[in-house]
Design an enzyme around this catalytic site. Structure first.
Site, PDB file in Angstrom:
ATOM      1  N   HIS A 241       0.872  -1.172   0.000  1.00  0.00           N
ATOM      2  CA  HIS A 241       0.000   0.000   0.000  1.00  0.00           C
ATOM      3  C   HIS A 241       0.913   1.226   0.000  1.00  0.00           C
ATOM      4  O   HIS A 241       2.013   1.186   0.556  1.00  0.00           O
ATOM      5  CB  HIS A 241      -0.842  -0.044   1.289  1.00  0.00           C
TER       6      HIS A 241
ATOM      7  N   ASP B 253       3.368  -3.951   8.006  1.00  0.00           N
ATOM      8  CA  ASP B 253       2.097  -3.228   7.922  1.00  0.00           C
ATOM      9  C   ASP B 253       0.982  -4.265   8.103  1.00  0.00           C
ATOM     10  O   ASP B 253       0.696  -5.036   7.177  1.00  0.00           O
ATOM     11  CB  ASP B 253       2.012  -2.535   6.561  1.00  0.00           C
TER      12      ASP B 253
ATOM     13  N   LYS C 121     -10.204  -0.263  10.181  1.00  0.00           N
ATOM     14  CA  LYS C 121     -10.412  -1.490   9.399  1.00  0.00           C
ATOM     15  C   LYS C 121     -10.658  -2.686  10.323  1.00  0.00           C
ATOM     16  O   LYS C 121     -10.898  -3.791   9.861  1.00  0.00           O
ATOM     17  CB  LYS C 121      -9.193  -1.778   8.518  1.00  0.00           C
TER      18      LYS C 121
HETATM   19  C1  LIG Z   1      -2.495  -2.630   3.674  1.00  0.00           C
HETATM   20  C2  LIG Z   1      -2.817  -1.227   4.100  1.00  0.00           C
HETATM   21  N1  LIG Z   1      -1.879  -0.505   4.707  1.00  0.00           N
HETATM   22  C3  LIG Z   1      -2.104   0.736   5.130  1.00  0.00           C
HETATM   23  C4  LIG Z   1      -3.324   1.336   4.940  1.00  0.00           C
HETATM   24  C5  LIG Z   1      -3.519   2.740   5.410  1.00  0.00           C
HETATM   25  O1  LIG Z   1      -4.451   2.829   6.431  1.00  0.00           O
HETATM   26  P1  LIG Z   1      -4.810   4.275   6.985  1.00  0.00           P
HETATM   27  O2  LIG Z   1      -5.289   5.065   5.806  1.00  0.00           O
HETATM   28  O3  LIG Z   1      -5.875   4.042   7.981  1.00  0.00           O
HETATM   29  O4  LIG Z   1      -3.568   4.839   7.550  1.00  0.00           O
HETATM   30  C6  LIG Z   1      -4.333   0.634   4.286  1.00  0.00           C
HETATM   31  C7  LIG Z   1      -5.643   1.277   4.000  1.00  0.00           C
HETATM   32  O5  LIG Z   1      -6.209   1.111   2.950  1.00  0.00           O
HETATM   33  C8  LIG Z   1      -4.074  -0.693   3.878  1.00  0.00           C
HETATM   34  O6  LIG Z   1      -5.024  -1.420   3.272  1.00  0.00           O
END
Ligand SMILES: Cc1ncc(COP(=O)(O)O)c(C=O)c1O
Length: 406
Positions: free
Chosen positions: A120, A198, A224
């Site tokens: 991501h 992550d 999430k």
């Molecule tokens: C795998 C992954 N990492 C990080 C994030 C980032 O999350 P946040 O926007 O809540 O920081 C997401 C959100 O879509 C994600 O799916």
């Protein structure tokens, strides 16, 4: 009958109970909120509202106890250490905290930072910026045609020397791939690098044992995992947190301030400058209780069943191509796909008009989209409340898209 159906899980989510027109298949973007999380936040606002860590009157002590209790239960649930469990705004801030604070102090010219094609943007951009700023090299581990990491390529990068960080997602939000993170952490440590995981997509759906994974930093995001927005978590190895400079300066993160010297508080306070997101932290604690009560083995078994059913049904559709591992054992609870005759945004719009909520786009994973030669995919993602009937609604909707575009 799916594993969690008997517990009437869906009835515990007000939006799902009240909105019969909604088939929610976008939990990988953000989950719905179960009643106990709303109640816990309401209870704080209605009966215990005060700031935390500062005042000594009973109301403030109650608020602090609720907030710190949430931290302790969250750490214990994942077999982590409360002192190394830092509340952040979200996973993005948690990873940036590591890249800025640990990264600027420990990564220099000629060093290597290793990420993967699956990441991501939250676990890519902070490392990209760090490398540009300090003159380090960003190495990207590729994936095969099923979006599975090439661990031999990782070994080759690590064998070349100079790796300081290996940053990998536990579960890919775009392809669904579950990565062998404990194994990757071992490889990183053997090469003298720290490992940053992550866990944003993993914590809501897999049993996660931080001691077993042994990462130096493990980040995730509350919204999430059935918690509120505005709260995330960074679990860090205490020795590293002790040695790191703070990320943001201000109130609460200090032990003392004089005109000529500032001393930092101990972690986690050192990394929690300013007034905390109190209600959100308490809400996250309630989300953890909700998941612990369901049992993560049952959550995984339920979502595995739904995902396997979705894979089986979606392959019936002509012209539909699924991204990521072909079997549910190797993927999390989501299926991303393309259809030969319709753009993902059109698919999402038509499904949306039928009440079926899916996400279309690059899913903040543009390097992965490029790897597969697409600009976007449609993604259906599942949660504890998902049912096979939800998958049927998805499949019927995609058949309708085919009829419209044929
Ligand atoms: C795998 C992954 N990492 C990080 C994030 C980032 O999350 P946040 O926007 O809540 O920081 C997401 C959100 O879509 C994600 O799916």
């Amino acid at each position: 009958m799916t594993v969690l159906a008997d517990t009437a899980v869906a009835a515990r989510f007000p939006v799902l109970a009240e909105r019969e027109d909604v088939v929610y298949l976008d939990s990988a973007a953000t989950s719905q909120t179960p009643r106990p999380v709303l109640d816990a936040m309401d209870d704080y606002y209605a009966r215990h509202r005060a700031t935390v860590h500062r005042s000594v009157y009973p109301l403030a002590a109650e608020a602090t106890e609720l907030f710190e209790g949430a931290r302790e239960r969250t750490a214990a649930w994942l077999n982590g250490d409360a002192r190394g469990t830092i509340f952040t705004k979200n996973a993005t801030e948690a990873i940036n905290l590591v890249a800025y604070s640990w990264g600027r102090a420990n990564v220099g010219p000629g060093d290597r930072v290793v990420v993967t094609e699956l990441e991501h943007h939250s676990n890519f951009v902070p490392w990209f910026v760090l490398c540009k700023e300090v003159g380090a090299t960003l190495e990207v581990v590729p994936v095969d045609d099923e979006a599975t990491l090439d661990l031999d390529a990782l070994d080759r990068v690590l064998a070349a020397g100079g790796a300081k960080v290996v940053a990998v997602g536990h579960v890919s939000n775009a392809a669904g791939t579950i990565n062998p993170v404990a194994d990757i952490v071992r490889r990183a440590h053997a090469a003298g690098a720290i490992a940053v995981i992550d866990g944003s997509q993993a914590v809501p759906q897999l049993p996660v044992d931080l001691a077993e994974i042994d990462a130096d930093f493990y980040a995730w995001t509350g919204h999430k995992a059935y918690g509120p927005t505005g709260i995330g978590i960074l679990h860090g190895r205490c020795e590293l947190l002790d040695a790191m400079p703070p990320f943001i300066g201000g109130g609460h993160m200090i032990a003392s301030v004089a005109l000529d010297e500032v001393r930092w508080a101990e972690p986690p306070g050192k990394f929690e400058a300013g007034t905390s997101a109190v209600a959100e932290g308490i809400g996250l604690g309630a989300a953890v209780d909700f998941l612990r009560e369901l049992g993560m083995a049952s959550v995984r078994a339920h979502e595995h069943d739904i995902t396997a059913y979705a894979l089986e049904r979606l392959v019936e559709i002509p012209g539909l191509q699924i991204m990521g591992p072909r079997d549910a054992d190797r993927r999390g609870a989501l299926v991303a796909f393309t259809l030969d005759i319709a753009h993902p945004h059109d698919i999402a719009e038509i499904l949306g008009s039928r009440g079926v909520c899916i996400r279309a786009g690059h899913h903040c994973a543009q390097p992965l989209m490029k790897r597969f030669g697409v600009g976007a995919t449609s993604r259906a993602s599942f949660a504890v409340h998902s049912t096979r009937a939800d998958v049927d609604a998805l499949v019927d909707g995609v058949h309708e898209v085919r009829r419209i575009f044929a």
